[in-house]
Structures are given as structure tokens and as C-alpha cells.
Scaffold this motif. Structure first.
Motif, PDB file in Angstrom:
ATOM      1  N   VAL A 189       0.854  -1.198   0.000  1.00  0.00           N
ATOM      2  CA  VAL A 189       0.000   0.000   0.000  1.00  0.00           C
ATOM      3  C   VAL A 189       0.885   1.242   0.000  1.00  0.00           C
ATOM      4  O   VAL A 189       0.686   2.183  -0.775  1.00  0.00           O
ATOM      5  N   ALA A 190       1.914   1.229   0.849  1.00  0.00           N
ATOM      6  CA  ALA A 190       2.809   2.390   0.928  1.00  0.00           C
ATOM      7  C   ALA A 190       3.534   2.604  -0.392  1.00  0.00           C
ATOM      8  O   ALA A 190       3.690   3.736  -0.852  1.00  0.00           O
ATOM      9  N   THR A 191       3.942   1.495  -1.050  1.00  0.00           N
ATOM     10  CA  THR A 191       4.662   1.621  -2.320  1.00  0.00           C
ATOM     11  C   THR A 191       3.803   2.284  -3.392  1.00  0.00           C
ATOM     12  O   THR A 191       4.284   3.076  -4.187  1.00  0.00           O
ATOM     13  N   TYR A 192       2.517   1.947  -3.425  1.00  0.00           N
ATOM     14  CA  TYR A 192       1.663   2.453  -4.494  1.00  0.00           C
ATOM     15  C   TYR A 192       0.836   3.669  -4.059  1.00  0.00           C
ATOM     16  O   TYR A 192      -0.178   3.978  -4.656  1.00  0.00           O
ATOM     17  N   THR A 193       1.270   4.319  -2.986  1.00  0.00           N
ATOM     18  CA  THR A 193       0.634   5.573  -2.589  1.00  0.00           C
ATOM     19  C   THR A 193       1.296   6.723  -3.336  1.00  0.00           C
ATOM     20  O   THR A 193       2.508   6.866  -3.298  1.00  0.00           O
ATOM     21  N   THR A 194       0.485   7.503  -4.060  1.00  0.00           N
ATOM     22  CA  THR A 194       1.003   8.681  -4.745  1.00  0.00           C
ATOM     23  C   THR A 194       0.925   9.849  -3.782  1.00  0.00           C
ATOM     24  O   THR A 194      -0.149  10.147  -3.251  1.00  0.00           O
ATOM     25  N   ALA A 195       2.051  10.509  -3.560  1.00  0.00           N
ATOM     26  CA  ALA A 195       2.046  11.651  -2.648  1.00  0.00           C
ATOM     27  C   ALA A 195       1.392  12.854  -3.323  1.00  0.00           C
ATOM     28  O   ALA A 195       1.064  12.812  -4.503  1.00  0.00           O
ATOM     29  N   LEU A 201       0.186  19.820  -3.391  1.00  0.00           N
ATOM     30  CA  LEU A 201      -0.974  19.997  -4.263  1.00  0.00           C
ATOM     31  C   LEU A 201      -1.802  18.721  -4.354  1.00  0.00           C
ATOM     32  O   LEU A 201      -1.287  17.661  -4.690  1.00  0.00           O
ATOM     33  N   GLY A 202      -3.086  18.839  -4.063  1.00  0.00           N
ATOM     34  CA  GLY A 202      -3.963  17.681  -4.121  1.00  0.00           C
ATOM     35  C   GLY A 202      -3.869  16.851  -2.853  1.00  0.00           C
ATOM     36  O   GLY A 202      -3.386  17.309  -1.827  1.00  0.00           O
ATOM     37  N   GLU A 203      -4.354  15.611  -2.937  1.00  0.00           N
ATOM     38  CA  GLU A 203      -4.361  14.718  -1.772  1.00  0.00           C
ATOM     39  C   GLU A 203      -3.648  13.430  -2.137  1.00  0.00           C
ATOM     40  O   GLU A 203      -3.697  12.991  -3.287  1.00  0.00           O
ATOM     41  N   PRO A 204      -2.995  12.790  -1.174  1.00  0.00           N
ATOM     42  CA  PRO A 204      -2.379  11.505  -1.462  1.00  0.00           C
ATOM     43  C   PRO A 204      -3.448  10.462  -1.797  1.00  0.00           C
ATOM     44  O   PRO A 204      -4.587  10.572  -1.317  1.00  0.00           O
ATOM     45  N   GLY A 205      -3.083   9.492  -2.610  1.00  0.00           N
ATOM     46  CA  GLY A 205      -4.045   8.453  -2.952  1.00  0.00           C
ATOM     47  C   GLY A 205      -3.304   7.164  -3.264  1.00  0.00           C
ATOM     48  O   GLY A 205      -2.125   7.184  -3.608  1.00  0.00           O
TER      49      GLY A 205
ATOM     50  N   THR B 323     -17.589  13.322   9.044  1.00  0.00           N
ATOM     51  CA  THR B 323     -17.007  14.070   7.932  1.00  0.00           C
ATOM     52  C   THR B 323     -15.833  14.949   8.349  1.00  0.00           C
ATOM     53  O   THR B 323     -15.304  15.676   7.529  1.00  0.00           O
ATOM     54  N   GLN B 324     -15.426  14.873   9.623  1.00  0.00           N
ATOM     55  CA  GLN B 324     -14.229  15.663   9.949  1.00  0.00           C
ATOM     56  C   GLN B 324     -12.986  14.949   9.418  1.00  0.00           C
ATOM     57  O   GLN B 324     -13.014  13.757   9.121  1.00  0.00           O
ATOM     58  N   VAL B 325     -11.911  15.716   9.276  1.00  0.00           N
ATOM     59  CA  VAL B 325     -10.678  15.144   8.735  1.00  0.00           C
ATOM     60  C   VAL B 325     -10.098  14.162   9.733  1.00  0.00           C
ATOM     61  O   VAL B 325      -9.922  14.479  10.908  1.00  0.00           O
ATOM     62  N   ILE B 326      -9.857  12.927   9.284  1.00  0.00           N
ATOM     63  CA  ILE B 326      -9.138  11.977  10.127  1.00  0.00           C
ATOM     64  C   ILE B 326      -7.849  11.612   9.412  1.00  0.00           C
ATOM     65  O   ILE B 326      -7.659  11.959   8.254  1.00  0.00           O
ATOM     66  N   ALA B 327      -6.964  10.917  10.106  1.00  0.00           N
ATOM     67  CA  ALA B 327      -5.669  10.585   9.518  1.00  0.00           C
ATOM     68  C   ALA B 327      -5.858   9.861   8.193  1.00  0.00           C
ATOM     69  O   ALA B 327      -6.672   8.936   8.086  1.00  0.00           O
ATOM     70  N   ASN B 328      -5.133  10.263   7.158  1.00  0.00           N
ATOM     71  CA  ASN B 328      -5.097   9.577   5.866  1.00  0.00           C
ATOM     72  C   ASN B 328      -6.410   9.599   5.097  1.00  0.00           C
ATOM     73  O   ASN B 328      -6.618   8.815   4.198  1.00  0.00           O
ATOM     74  N   SER B 329      -7.329  10.505   5.480  1.00  0.00           N
ATOM     75  CA  SER B 329      -8.562  10.623   4.707  1.00  0.00           C
ATOM     76  C   SER B 329      -8.907  12.100   4.608  1.00  0.00           C
ATOM     77  O   SER B 329      -8.587  12.878   5.497  1.00  0.00           O
ATOM     78  N   THR B 330      -9.553  12.472   3.489  1.00  0.00           N
ATOM     79  CA  THR B 330      -9.844  13.890   3.275  1.00  0.00           C
ATOM     80  C   THR B 330     -10.942  14.401   4.185  1.00  0.00           C
ATOM     81  O   THR B 330     -10.981  15.562   4.525  1.00  0.00           O
ATOM     82  N   GLY B 331     -11.866  13.510   4.579  1.00  0.00           N
ATOM     83  CA  GLY B 331     -13.060  13.974   5.272  1.00  0.00           C
ATOM     84  C   GLY B 331     -13.907  14.843   4.356  1.00  0.00           C
ATOM     85  O   GLY B 331     -13.655  14.925   3.161  1.00  0.00           O
TER      86      GLY B 331
END
Lengths: 222, 587
Positions: A189-195, A201-205, B323-331
Motif C-alpha cells: 500500500v505504501a509503495t503504491y501511494t502517490t504523494a 498539491l492535491g491529496e495523497p491516494g 465528515t471531519q478530517v481523520i488521519a489519511n482521509s480527506t473527510g
């Protein structure tokens, strides 16, 4: 007046040639020369077969097997369900149709939206529940603990990414079903996470297709 | 809301503030005939084009002649685009995984052609299931350039009129048009298209790709010449997506960086035009005053939209989601938003594209919360003067400036004047008509669509959301924006390629006429104002002259814009988004 019309039509024809042919063809030529992989859709092949695009989400579903041992049909439509061995992408209003994208258009204050959310929540909880009735991830038992991306429709209907939180929950299931150590799956999961682009800019996914392909390579299965 | 979200907003504002004076100075040089660095590249070709069109760029046109050229040129564009779109079945590159595309029905095509001619890019169709590559390139891409240039030259003509000291000439329409394309739009679009491809946007003429998924499911992936159209769609504040879901599609907008870049090229020309104006009238302070008014309203909109979307929607809360921001999620409200953009990246993008006449979206406006969705409404209600469309933003806010000068003049009891030119009854009449025609068209069409069964047939969601859809549809088309609460429908399409498709004639035609009228009538009024101002003598600045370059005037200008917008639209806004923002009730 007649002169005005003649000029207008000549101008439109000249600019149609310049902007409608020359410009897009120039962009196509240069793109195909410098970035052929990207210009052609960032396609991913396995054993010579295109399995999808790194930028386009898809469903990782298996056939639903009926009591007679054959795929279940409802009104003639073969039924499928999420394959628990694979990480699943976000809900899509078009079942990840990459040839006809669409918004869900669910309004913020509409009952239909609530019904849709309840359905997604139920599906997500059911998928992540082990046959013994326990949740694979013991920390996730109710709607409140599900990350929003897992139960809200994507915009494009082909979102290739899920949130890291969503992936970490699904990692418990995938590890258990595949018989892999959780740490191994988490590392993938960590390997295929795009920062975030440029760090902010943007969100990690997490890219679901690339992650699933890597898992198949680890498990040695197809 | 997150620190990172605010950081993106700050970085975006900084980039805009740094880059727009630079491009503004460049554009001022282009339109005053000075040499620029591209002159050696395109100069010869430019002269060849004038010879080809038999246009003498030295021959200036008065406002009527300028307007006539503009209207006739647009008419020619309308006819050619209609022919291109209706001949889809005989076009090359027409094989999409076994499906041949046919032209969309006549009423939908009428809507689409009017839409791209007027820089609206309202779309009742989904690109990848309706239009051939040929139609997208030779039809739509061309009008993405042309309609943007028409907006820009109108603004340039008005600026010349304000700056001029004597005479009647507003410049030459075709000279301005050619320069806009060669020196501004085409070079930036070309570079931008390549930037987008380098990040993953596609650019090819291949068949749709058949993929065999790893769990055994087949997937057909749409292809096409996307990046070349994407670049000009944003740069020209057109907004018509190659794909149905517009800039939410990963092939149009692959990551956080492209999202930032796309927002920047949407706002860069509207913001630069303000600085171009400052240079052409010889006062940087005038430009800064207008820029400040736009910027304050823009930041207000971004803040509210971001806060509302980060809070989440009533339906989410009813379903028990946190819907609040939690770790590793946008919320937040991620319904109809992409993971890679998150809440902040979606909120800014949709504010950027609704303050301008762009109307591209990277998330579903229909699924925005009541309050978040009210921001696009408010932006459109302000007649798109918060930066606005390319050209349209500048000429519309200049009309508002004249109105503010007039109201300010009445308050202090002096003959109103702007940059030394007296603003008299004739100008104010034209200004008032030019400013009111768009809101009136929007309200008239909304009323017609809400009150008739034929209009209500297009509605998708029930309750106040259904009214919001309808109101937004005609507000967006009247303002030549093109974004949509996309449930509102004008095309029934049983299968990709338009076999058996038919239009919703009422919505298609009403929308088409709304766009045409609300585009060309204000252009004519803006040019008429230019005609009235161009020959006026400039009186020297005295002690009693009302300043138009200080903070007081900025406040007055914002006040006038908000007042006109609020008085016109408040009753209608109450019925849709405001009701939804104030209640957790589900309909």
C-alpha cells in the motif's frame, strides 16, 4: 455587407484549418514523440495484454455463483460482486465505465442520496467482514469509522485512487484472504501511494490497479 | 479544513498575483502594436493572414463597423460549426470500438453550437459518447479559440475607447482577432497542452482501447485528442469537457499539479486583462483598484465554498458518516469529488471556473452542499465580473465601474466622470441596459422553464434541488458559463453513438436562445458604450474629481456589484440553495 460575409467565411475557414487541424496535429505529433506512453493513456500490460490504465479506475469483481454452480443471472444479467482478494475502488455511478463517464448527481439534501450512502456503507461493511462474523479490521464496525471516499461516489466515476485510510482498512481483508502477512500488504500500500504533487498539491491516494497487480505478483496467482 | 488546503489556496493566489501583471504588460504591447518577442516568429505569417482576408489593419473601425464585423464573423462560425457537428456520420476517425457515431439530434446540436459560439460550452451531451474526434477538433476546438478571442477583442475595443483622446476608431476587429490568436491564445495553449500530456493527459487518434481486467472484467477506455482541447478549453474560459465529467476525468486532469495548473490558466487571462487595461489607460492604480475588488470577492467565495464542503452534507450526516478530517482521509463532502483533488482542490477549482465564464468542473456541483453550491450561484449572480470570462469579465466590470462612478457622482453632487471623461445620460442608459440584460434573460428563462411542464421534464432531483437545477441551468447559460447542476437534462441517449437518441426540444432551444441573446446583446451595448466614450474630450483632474483608484472606490464598486446581484437574484436564490443550506431536512 457582401464583402463582410466573404471576409468572415474566409477567416473561419482559414482558422478552422489552423486551429482545427494544424494545432491538434502538432500537439499530437510532439506528444507521441516525447511522451508516447502518457499520450496513449498510461496503459498497463500484463503478459502482453492490456489490463487497464494506471489513471482509470476499474472494478475488481468476480461472478456470483448460484446454487446450480453457474453464474447467477438476474433478468438475464450476469451478477458480479467485489472480489475480496482485490482492493476495491470508490463507488461509481457508472460501474467504472471508461467509455461513458458520468456524475452521480446526487443532491446534498435528497433522500435518494441517503439511500445510496446506506447501500454503500452496507456493502463496504459486508465486504470487510470475515466469514466468522468478525470485522477483518477490528477498528471498523460502523459507518462512522469508514473514510468518506469509500462510501461517496467519485466525480469522474473512474477514480483510480482511494484514500490511504481506506486502503489500510481493506489491507486487513486482502491479507487474510490471500494468506499474506498484514505488514507485507501494508508495505505494498505504501509503495503504491502517490504523494501530493510537489508535496502540497492535491491529496495523497493509493493507485488501486497498480496495487492489485503487485499483490498478484506476490501471491503468484492470476 | 486543513493547513494543506489553505496552503494550496495561498499558493494559487500568489501565482496569480505574480504572473498576471507580466502577461498584462505583454498583452498591452500586443494590442498597441509594439514589438514582442513573438513578433519575429509570427510577424510574417500575420501579414500573410491580413492579405488572405483582404483586411487593412491600419484602417480603424467605428463602433458600428467593429460590431458588424464581429456579428457577421460569429454568424459564419455558427453556420460552419452546425455543418461540422451534423455531418458526424461521414467524418474520418469514426470507429469507437465497433460503434460508429452519428450526429446528435438537431435540437441538441442547435444548443451545442450556440453554446460553443458564445463561449458558454454548456453541454447536454457527454463528449465520449456523442462526438467524433473530428467534431471535437475541427468543430469545438476552433470555436474554443474563436469565441475566446471575440470576448477579448470586445474588451480591448472598450479599453481603447476609454484611453483615447479623440477620433472614432476602436481599432480593427480582424487585426485584434488575428493578434489574439497568434500572440496570446495559440502559444500558451500549445505549451499548456504539452504540460498536460507530460502529466498523463492523452493526445491520440486511436480507437477506444479494450482492456481485459485482472479479475476477468472487460473495460473499454475512451481515447482521443484530449490535451489540445483541454488547454484551450481552460485558457479561453470555455469549459466544455472532452469527456462527460469534464476536468474530473483523469485523462483531462491527472493529478494535483495539473489541477493547480489548469486553475491558473483559467484565471490568468482575465486577471492579466485588468493589468493590460491599467497600462493602456496609463494608470497602474486604476488597474489595482479593479483587481482588488475582484480579488476580495474571489477570496470570499473560496473561503465559504471550502468551509462548506469540508463540513459535509446533510445526507452524509443522516447516514451516520463522520465528515471531519481523520488521519489519511480527506473527510468532508467527497460525494462527486475525486480523491486526488480532495475537498480543497475541488472547492477552489469550482470557484475559479464559476467566477470566470469557464464552467469547467473537477467535481459535481449538483452534489455540493447547499452553501457550497450557493457560491457558484452567487458568482453567476454577480454577472461574472469577479475576473470573469476572457474579455467579458473586463468589459462587464468596466460597465460596473461606470455605474459606480455615476452613483458616487450623485452622492457627492458632481457630474460623474471617469478618467477625465464625462459620464452622461446616454452612457448610463447603455450601461444599465448592458448590465441588466443578462440577469433578466436568466430569470425570464428560469420562470418559463419552471412554470411549464415541458421545462420540468428536464429535472432530475426532487425538492428544492430540482429548482436549483433549473435555475442554475439558465443562470449558467445566460452568463455564458456552462457549468451545470448536471442532473438537468436535454438529451435522451439510449446508447453511445446517438442511435435512437432524441433531444428535450424545450430545454435545448430555450437554452440556445438564452445563450445567444445574453452573449451578443451585452457585447453590442459594451461596444456602444465604447462608441459613446471614444471621442469624448478629457478634462483635467481637479480637486473635486472623485478618485477611482483608492480603497473607498473599491468598496463602492463591490457594493454596487453585490447590490445589483442581490436585488436581482435574492428571491430566486432563497427558493433553492439557501433553503438547503439552512436545513438538514431531506427531500
Amino acid at each position: 455587407m457582401r464583402r463582410d460575409f466573404v471576409t468572415a467565411f474566409i477567416a473561419m475557414i482559414v482558422f478552422t484549418i489552423l486551429l482545427g487541424f494544424v494545432y491538434p496535429m502538432l500537439v499530437t505529433g510532439v506528444s507521441q514523440g516525447i511522451f508516447p506512453g502518457k499520450a496513449n493513456g498510461s496503459l498497463i500490460k500484463r503478459d502482453g495484454v492490456v489490463v487497464g490504465s494506471a489513471l482509470i479506475g476499474q472494478q475488481f469483481y468476480e461472478p456470483v455463483i448460484g446454487k446450480n454452480g453457474k453464474q447467477l443471472l438476474v433478468k438475464g444479467v450476469p451478477q458480479t460482486q467485489p472480489d475480496p482478494r482485490y482492493f476495491q475502488t470508490r463507488p461509481s455511478s457508472t460501474s467504472d465505465n471508461a467509455a461513458g463517464s458520468g456524475f452521480s448527481n446526487l443532491g446534498p439534501n435528497n433522500k435518494t442520496t441517503l439511500v445510496a450512502f446506506q447501500g454503500y456503507i452496507q456493502t463496504y461493511l459486508a465486504l470487510n467482514k470475515a466469514p466468522n462474523g468478525q470485522m477483518y479490521d477490528p477498528a471498523v464496525t460502523t459507518a462512522a469509522q469508514i473514510p468518506v471516499d469509500a462510501v461517496d461516489d467519485s466525480a469522474s466515476s473512474v477514480d483510480p485512487n482511494i484514500s490511504v485510510a481506506n486502503a489500510k482498512i481493506q489491507a486487513y481483508r486482502v491479507a487474510a484472504v490471500r494468506g499474506l502477512p498484514l505488514t507485507t500488504v501494508d508495505a505494498q500500500v505504501a509503495t503504491y501511494t502517490t504523494a501530493r504533487s510537489l508535496g502540497f498539491l492535491g491529496e495523497p491516494g493509493v493507485n488501486v490497479l497498480e496495487l492489485n497487480l503487485a499483490l498478484d505478483r506476490l501471491s503468484g496467482s492470476k | 479544513m486543513t493547513v494543506n488546503g489553505w496552503l494550496q489556496i495561498l499558493a494559487f493566489c500568489a501565482a496569480l498575483i505574480i504572473l498576471s501583471p507580466i502577461l498584462g504588460r505583454y498583452m498591452a504591447k500586443v494590442y498597441t502594436g509594439e514589438r514582442v518577442f513573438l513578433t519575429p516568429v509570427f510577424g510574417g505569417f500575420e501579414r500573410l493572414l491580413y492579405r488572405c482576408l483582404r483586411v487593412d489593419p491600419k484602417r480603424g473601425q467605428d463602433w458600428k463597423s467593429y460590431a458588424r464585423s464581429l456579428i457577421i464573423f460569429s454568424l459564419a462560425g455558427w453556420i460552419i460549426l452546425y455543418v461540422v457537428l451534423r455531418t458526424a456520420s461521414i467524418q474520418p476517425w469514426n470507429d469507437y470500438g465497433g460503434v460508429t457515431f452519428h450526429a446528435a439530434p438537431w435540437d441538441v446540436t442547435f444548443n451545442t453550437v450556440s453554446s460553443f459560439l458564445t463561449n458558454t460550452n454548456w453541454q447536454y451531451y457527454g463528449g465520449e459518447t456523442t462526438l467524433t474526434y473530428f467534431s471535437q477538433m475541427v468543430g469545438l476546438t476552433v470555436q474554443n479559440f474563436a469565441s475566446a478571442a471575440v470576448g477579448i477583442v470586445t474588451a480591448v475595443a472598450l479599453v481603447r475607447a476609454i484611453a483615447s483622446r479623440s477620433g472614432k476608431s476602436l481599432g480593427n476587429f480582424y487585426e485584434d482577432f488575428v493578434k489574439t490568436i497568434l500572440y496570446v491564445l495559440a502559444p500558451i495553449a500549445f505549451v499548456s497542452a504539452l504540460v498536460l500530456v507530460s502529466q498523463g493527459s492523452i493526445q491520440n487518434l486511436s480507437h477506444y482501447v479494450s482492456a481485459h481486467g485482472i479479475s476477468g472484467l472487460a473495460q473499454t477506455i475512451a481515447m482521443g485528442p484530449v490535451a489540445s482541447q483541454e488547454a484551450i478549453k481552460l485558457l479561453g474560459t470555455n469549459g466544455g469537457g472532452f469527456f462527460n465529467v469534464n476536468s474530473a476525468h483523469p485523462f483531462e486532469n491527472p493529478n494535483g499539479f495539473t489541477n493547480f495548473y489548469e486553475m491558473l490558466i483559467v484565471l490568468i487571462i482575465p486577471a492579466s486583462l485588468v493589468f493590460m487595461y491599467g497600462r493602456m489607460v496609463g494608470s497602474r492604480r486604476q488597474a489595482l483598484a479593479i483587481f482588488a475588488a475582484m480579488f476580495v470577492m474571489f477570496i470570499g467565495g473560496v473561503t465559504v465554498a471550502y468551509a462548506a464542503e469540508a463540513h459535509g452534507s446533510a445526507a452524509q450526516h443522516a447516514a451516520g458518516l463522520h465528515t471531519q478530517v481523520i488521519a489519511n482521509s480527506t473527510g468532508g463532502n467527497l460525494e462527486g469529488k475525486e480523491q486526488r483533488f480532495g475537498v480543497a482542490g475541488s472547492a477552489i477549482f469550482d470557484v475559479v471556473t464559476t467566477v470566470t465564464s469557464c464552467g469547467a468542473v473537477n467535481s459535481s456541483l449538483e452534489s455540493f452542499t447547499g452553501l457550497g453550491g450557493a457560491i457558484p450561484f452567487a458568482n453567476l449572480s454577480a454577472s461574472e465580473v469577479i475576473f470573469g470570462g476572457v474579455g467579458t469579465g473586463l468589459y462587464s466590470i468596466l460597465l460596473y465601474v461606470l455605474l459606480a462612478v455615476f452613483i458616487g457622482g450623485l452622492m457627492v453632487g458632481r457630474t460623474p466622470e471617469y478618467l477625465g471623461k464625462k459620464i452622461e445620460a446616454k452612457e448610463i442608459k447603455l450601461v444599465a441596459l448592458g448590465l441588466l440584460i443578462t440577469p433578466l434573460t436568466a430569470l425570464f428563462s428560469t420562470a418559463l422553464a419552471t412554470a411549464s411542464a415541458a421545462g420540468r421534464a428536464s429535472i432530475f432531483n426532487g425538492g428544492p434541488q430540482g429548482f436549483s437545477e433549473t435555475f442554475y441551468a439558465y443562470l449558467s447559460q445566460a452568463n455564458n458559463n456552462g457549468s451545470a447542476f448536471a442532473g438537468y437534462t436535454g438529451l435522451i441517449q439510449p446508447a453511445a453513438g446517438n442511435a435512437g437518441a432524441h433531444g428535450v426540444t424545450f430545454a435545448d432551444l430555450l437554452g440556445g436562445f438564452t445563450m445567444l441573446f445574453a452573449r451578443y446583446a451585452p457585447i453590442l451595448f459594451a461596444l456602444a458604450v465604447a462608441g459613446a466614450l471614444v471621442g469624448k474630450r478629457v478634462s483635467p483632474v481637479g480637486l473635486g474629481t472623485m478618485r477611482t483608484d483608492n480603497p473607498t472606490f473599491v468598496v463602492l464598486l463591490i457594493g454596487v456589484i453585490v447590490l445589483v446581484g442581490a436585488l436581482t437574484f435574492f428571491p430566486a436564490l432563497l427558493l433553492g440553495p439557501i433553503v438547503q443550506a439552512l436545513t438538514g431536512h431531506l427531500y
